[in-house]
Design a protein around this motif. Structure first.
Motif, PDB file in Angstrom:
ATOM      1  N   THR A  72       0.841  -1.188   0.000  1.00 42.59           N
ATOM      2  CA  THR A  72       0.000   0.000   0.000  1.00 42.59           C
ATOM      3  C   THR A  72       0.880   1.244   0.000  1.00 42.59           C
ATOM      4  O   THR A  72       1.918   1.280   0.650  1.00 42.59           O
ATOM      5  CB  THR A  72      -0.902   0.027   1.253  1.00 42.59           C
ATOM      6  OG1 THR A  72      -1.708  -1.148   1.267  1.00 42.59           O
ATOM      7  CG2 THR A  72      -1.801   1.251   1.265  1.00 42.59           C
ATOM      8  N   ILE A  74       0.432   5.519   0.453  1.00 39.14           N
ATOM      9  CA  ILE A  74      -0.466   6.629   0.764  1.00 39.14           C
ATOM     10  C   ILE A  74       0.260   7.963   0.572  1.00 39.14           C
ATOM     11  O   ILE A  74       1.494   8.021   0.548  1.00 39.14           O
ATOM     12  CB  ILE A  74      -1.020   6.557   2.196  1.00 39.14           C
ATOM     13  CG1 ILE A  74       0.115   6.700   3.232  1.00 39.14           C
ATOM     14  CG2 ILE A  74      -1.813   5.287   2.423  1.00 39.14           C
ATOM     15  CD1 ILE A  74      -0.372   6.921   4.657  1.00 39.14           C
ATOM     16  N   TYR A  76       0.492  11.744   2.266  1.00 39.29           N
ATOM     17  CA  TYR A  76       0.193  12.543   3.454  1.00 39.29           C
ATOM     18  C   TYR A  76       0.595  13.981   3.167  1.00 39.29           C
ATOM     19  O   TYR A  76       1.698  14.240   2.686  1.00 39.29           O
ATOM     20  CB  TYR A  76       0.972  12.002   4.663  1.00 39.29           C
ATOM     21  CG  TYR A  76       0.788  12.803   5.932  1.00 39.29           C
ATOM     22  CD1 TYR A  76      -0.472  13.051   6.453  1.00 39.29           C
ATOM     23  CD2 TYR A  76       1.897  13.304   6.617  1.00 39.29           C
ATOM     24  CE1 TYR A  76      -0.638  13.772   7.633  1.00 39.29           C
ATOM     25  CE2 TYR A  76       1.739  14.023   7.798  1.00 39.29           C
ATOM     26  CZ  TYR A  76       0.469  14.255   8.296  1.00 39.29           C
ATOM     27  OH  TYR A  76       0.309  14.976   9.455  1.00 39.29           O
ATOM     28  N   TYR A  96       3.659  10.509  12.724  1.00 38.77           N
ATOM     29  CA  TYR A  96       2.927   9.344  13.205  1.00 38.77           C
ATOM     30  C   TYR A  96       1.970   9.694  14.340  1.00 38.77           C
ATOM     31  O   TYR A  96       1.086   8.903  14.668  1.00 38.77           O
ATOM     32  CB  TYR A  96       3.902   8.246  13.626  1.00 38.77           C
ATOM     33  CG  TYR A  96       4.715   7.735  12.453  1.00 38.77           C
ATOM     34  CD1 TYR A  96       4.190   6.797  11.571  1.00 38.77           C
ATOM     35  CD2 TYR A  96       6.004   8.222  12.207  1.00 38.77           C
ATOM     36  CE1 TYR A  96       4.917   6.347  10.476  1.00 38.77           C
ATOM     37  CE2 TYR A  96       6.732   7.773  11.112  1.00 38.77           C
ATOM     38  CZ  TYR A  96       6.184   6.841  10.258  1.00 38.77           C
ATOM     39  OH  TYR A  96       6.902   6.412   9.180  1.00 38.77           O
ATOM     40  N   LEU A  99      -0.964  10.597  11.802  1.00 36.33           N
ATOM     41  CA  LEU A  99      -1.456   9.551  10.922  1.00 36.33           C
ATOM     42  C   LEU A  99      -2.304   8.537  11.675  1.00 36.33           C
ATOM     43  O   LEU A  99      -2.105   8.291  12.871  1.00 36.33           O
ATOM     44  CB  LEU A  99      -0.277   8.824  10.259  1.00 36.33           C
ATOM     45  CG  LEU A  99       0.449   9.580   9.143  1.00 36.33           C
ATOM     46  CD1 LEU A  99       1.759   8.890   8.811  1.00 36.33           C
ATOM     47  CD2 LEU A  99      -0.430   9.676   7.891  1.00 36.33           C
ATOM     48  N   ARG A 102      -3.296   2.668  11.754  1.00 35.64           N
ATOM     49  CA  ARG A 102      -3.004   1.574  10.812  1.00 35.64           C
ATOM     50  C   ARG A 102      -1.794   1.866   9.947  1.00 35.64           C
ATOM     51  O   ARG A 102      -1.290   0.981   9.246  1.00 35.64           O
ATOM     52  CB  ARG A 102      -4.211   1.304   9.916  1.00 35.64           C
ATOM     53  CG  ARG A 102      -4.688   2.525   9.140  1.00 35.64           C
ATOM     54  CD  ARG A 102      -5.938   2.223   8.343  1.00 35.64           C
ATOM     55  NE  ARG A 102      -6.594   3.453   7.924  1.00 35.64           N
ATOM     56  CZ  ARG A 102      -7.473   3.519   6.954  1.00 35.64           C
ATOM     57  NH1 ARG A 102      -7.791   2.428   6.279  1.00 35.64           N
ATOM     58  NH2 ARG A 102      -8.041   4.665   6.633  1.00 35.64           N
ATOM     59  N   TYR A 103      -1.296   3.111   9.967  1.00 37.88           N
ATOM     60  CA  TYR A 103      -0.121   3.478   9.181  1.00 37.88           C
ATOM     61  C   TYR A 103       1.136   3.638  10.041  1.00 37.88           C
ATOM     62  O   TYR A 103       2.150   4.142   9.558  1.00 37.88           O
ATOM     63  CB  TYR A 103      -0.383   4.791   8.433  1.00 37.88           C
ATOM     64  CG  TYR A 103      -1.602   4.769   7.547  1.00 37.88           C
ATOM     65  CD1 TYR A 103      -1.827   3.714   6.660  1.00 37.88           C
ATOM     66  CD2 TYR A 103      -2.536   5.799   7.595  1.00 37.88           C
ATOM     67  CE1 TYR A 103      -2.958   3.685   5.855  1.00 37.88           C
ATOM     68  CE2 TYR A 103      -3.664   5.784   6.781  1.00 37.88           C
ATOM     69  CZ  TYR A 103      -3.871   4.722   5.918  1.00 37.88           C
ATOM     70  OH  TYR A 103      -4.984   4.695   5.122  1.00 37.88           O
ATOM     71  N   GLN A 104       1.082   3.212  11.284  1.00 35.91           N
ATOM     72  CA  GLN A 104       2.210   3.430  12.185  1.00 35.91           C
ATOM     73  C   GLN A 104       3.473   2.689  11.745  1.00 35.91           C
ATOM     74  O   GLN A 104       4.582   3.085  12.095  1.00 35.91           O
ATOM     75  CB  GLN A 104       1.835   3.011  13.614  1.00 35.91           C
ATOM     76  CG  GLN A 104       0.726   3.841  14.239  1.00 35.91           C
ATOM     77  CD  GLN A 104       1.071   5.315  14.323  1.00 35.91           C
ATOM     78  OE1 GLN A 104       2.048   5.690  14.949  1.00 35.91           O
ATOM     79  NE2 GLN A 104       0.257   6.156  13.698  1.00 35.91           N
ATOM     80  N   PHE A 106       4.233   2.213   8.511  1.00 33.38           N
ATOM     81  CA  PHE A 106       4.610   2.649   7.169  1.00 33.38           C
ATOM     82  C   PHE A 106       5.927   3.435   7.218  1.00 33.38           C
ATOM     83  O   PHE A 106       6.231   4.096   8.191  1.00 33.38           O
ATOM     84  CB  PHE A 106       3.521   3.540   6.568  1.00 33.38           C
ATOM     85  CG  PHE A 106       2.387   2.777   5.935  1.00 33.38           C
ATOM     86  CD1 PHE A 106       1.895   1.625   6.516  1.00 33.38           C
ATOM     87  CD2 PHE A 106       1.796   3.229   4.767  1.00 33.38           C
ATOM     88  CE1 PHE A 106       0.840   0.921   5.946  1.00 33.38           C
ATOM     89  CE2 PHE A 106       0.746   2.538   4.183  1.00 33.38           C
ATOM     90  CZ  PHE A 106       0.267   1.377   4.767  1.00 33.38           C
ATOM     91  N   SER A 123       4.754   4.032   2.552  1.00 35.11           N
ATOM     92  CA  SER A 123       4.364   2.705   2.092  1.00 35.11           C
ATOM     93  C   SER A 123       4.727   1.652   3.129  1.00 35.11           C
ATOM     94  O   SER A 123       5.620   1.852   3.953  1.00 35.11           O
ATOM     95  CB  SER A 123       5.042   2.377   0.753  1.00 35.11           C
ATOM     96  OG  SER A 123       4.716   1.066   0.324  1.00 35.11           O
ATOM     97  N   ASP A 124       4.031   0.515   3.057  1.00 33.22           N
ATOM     98  CA  ASP A 124       4.375  -0.626   3.901  1.00 33.22           C
ATOM     99  C   ASP A 124       5.296  -1.586   3.164  1.00 33.22           C
ATOM    100  O   ASP A 124       5.533  -2.700   3.625  1.00 33.22           O
ATOM    101  CB  ASP A 124       3.112  -1.350   4.384  1.00 33.22           C
ATOM    102  CG  ASP A 124       2.220  -1.816   3.235  1.00 33.22           C
ATOM    103  OD1 ASP A 124       2.529  -1.503   2.064  1.00 33.22           O
ATOM    104  OD2 ASP A 124       1.217  -2.493   3.500  1.00 33.22           O
ATOM    105  N   SER A 243      -4.488  12.375   4.816  1.00 36.10           N
ATOM    106  CA  SER A 243      -3.842  11.392   3.948  1.00 36.10           C
ATOM    107  C   SER A 243      -4.879  10.781   3.021  1.00 36.10           C
ATOM    108  O   SER A 243      -6.084  10.861   3.266  1.00 36.10           O
ATOM    109  CB  SER A 243      -3.162  10.302   4.774  1.00 36.10           C
ATOM    110  OG  SER A 243      -4.112   9.590   5.561  1.00 36.10           O
TER     111      SER A 243
END
Length: 267
Positions: A72, A74, A76, A96, A99, A102-104, A106, A123-124, A243
């Motif tokens: 994924t 995103i 921001y 962070y 954000l 769930r994006y911690q 990334f 991105s992850d 984001s």
């Protein structure tokens, strides 16, 4: 697709930072304290590398990248006054903190400094982050400087610049002194006055406070810096501090870039 023996290796601290709540500095400390196991064995070597097929534990918690999960990306819209880091020793707000949780895990594609704002890709996928960070894709910025953009500045933007001492505009703690600035891809002066001027620029790198150092050489301090586009991906109307996911077209362009640069059809 790569065969198993050709799987890309990643530094263990980077793997932990990418797939857990810990920063790289915290991951290093956990490794040194013997709290990290790779394939059932405790490791304390900070140079250890792993692949996505390795099983990594912090104490009894499995930290493993899902090989089948689609990566994924995103966008921001970073506001001024946030640090692009998981933790800040000075206690300042980080991206962070803003954000979604769930994006911690990334990772950011490069950085924007505390006083800068605008488009930040996260991105992850370590592979995607590394590919974009080291690419020659255009980065576009809107700048406001405290003076006139004269002929010498324009000449340097068009022809490039090499400085033995590029410390003006740098962080005080930076160890980088000399820098070579490639010719700008393009620029457009929006206004040009003695008090301040506004300009849009397009460059291919943008790290180590490149723009701040470049203009500081000519006695121009950057008052405002906003990145609004990266590799054809644009902020558009995304509000500051918010984001969004990439559009279908942006994902197609990203896949095309990754396929061309890495010959990898797995994304």
């Amino acid at each position: 697709m790569k065969h198993e023996e050709e799987l890309e290796e990643t530094r263990l601290n980077k793997f932990l930072s990418h797939n857990s709540k810990y920063s790289r500095r915290e991951a290093d400390r956990l490794i040194e304290e013997g709290k990290v196991k790779v394939n059932g064995k405790v490791v304390d070597n900070l140079a250890t590398k792993v692949t996505i097929n390795d099983e990594v534990h912090i104490n009894k918690t499995l930290i493993k990248e899902d090989k089948n999960k689609m990566p994924t990306v995103i966008i921001y819209n970073k506001p001024k006054g946030e640090i692009v880091s998981k933790k800040d020793p000075q206690g300042r707000k980080t991206i962070y903190d803003s954000l979604d949780k769930r994006y911690q895990h990334f990772m950011s594609v490069g950085r924007l400094d505390y006083a800068s704002e605008g488009l930040l890709l996260l991105s992850d996928s370590v592979k995607i982050v590394d590919a974009l960070m080291h690419s020659n894709l255009e980065r576009k910025y809107k700048l406001k400087v405290n003076g006139t953009i004269g002929p010498k500045v324009e000449s340097a933007m068009m022809q490039g610049l090499e400085l033995e001492d590029a410390t003006d505009g740098a962080f005080k703690t930076s160890k980088i002194k000399s820098m070579t600035f490639a010719p700008f891809i393009g620029y457009s002066i929006q206004s040009n006055n003695e008090n301040f001027s506004k300009i849009k620029v397009a460059i291919v790198e943008g790290k180590n406070r490149e723009l701040r150092r470049f203009f500081a050489h000519f006695g121009l301090d950057i008052m405002d810096l906003k990145r609004y586009e990266f590799g054809g991906i644009s902020l558009n109307n995304l509000p500051t501090g918010k984001s969004r996911f990439l559009s279908k077209e942006e994902y197609r362009n990203l896949r095309s870039f990754l396929n061309e640069s890495e010959d990898d059809r797995s994304f």
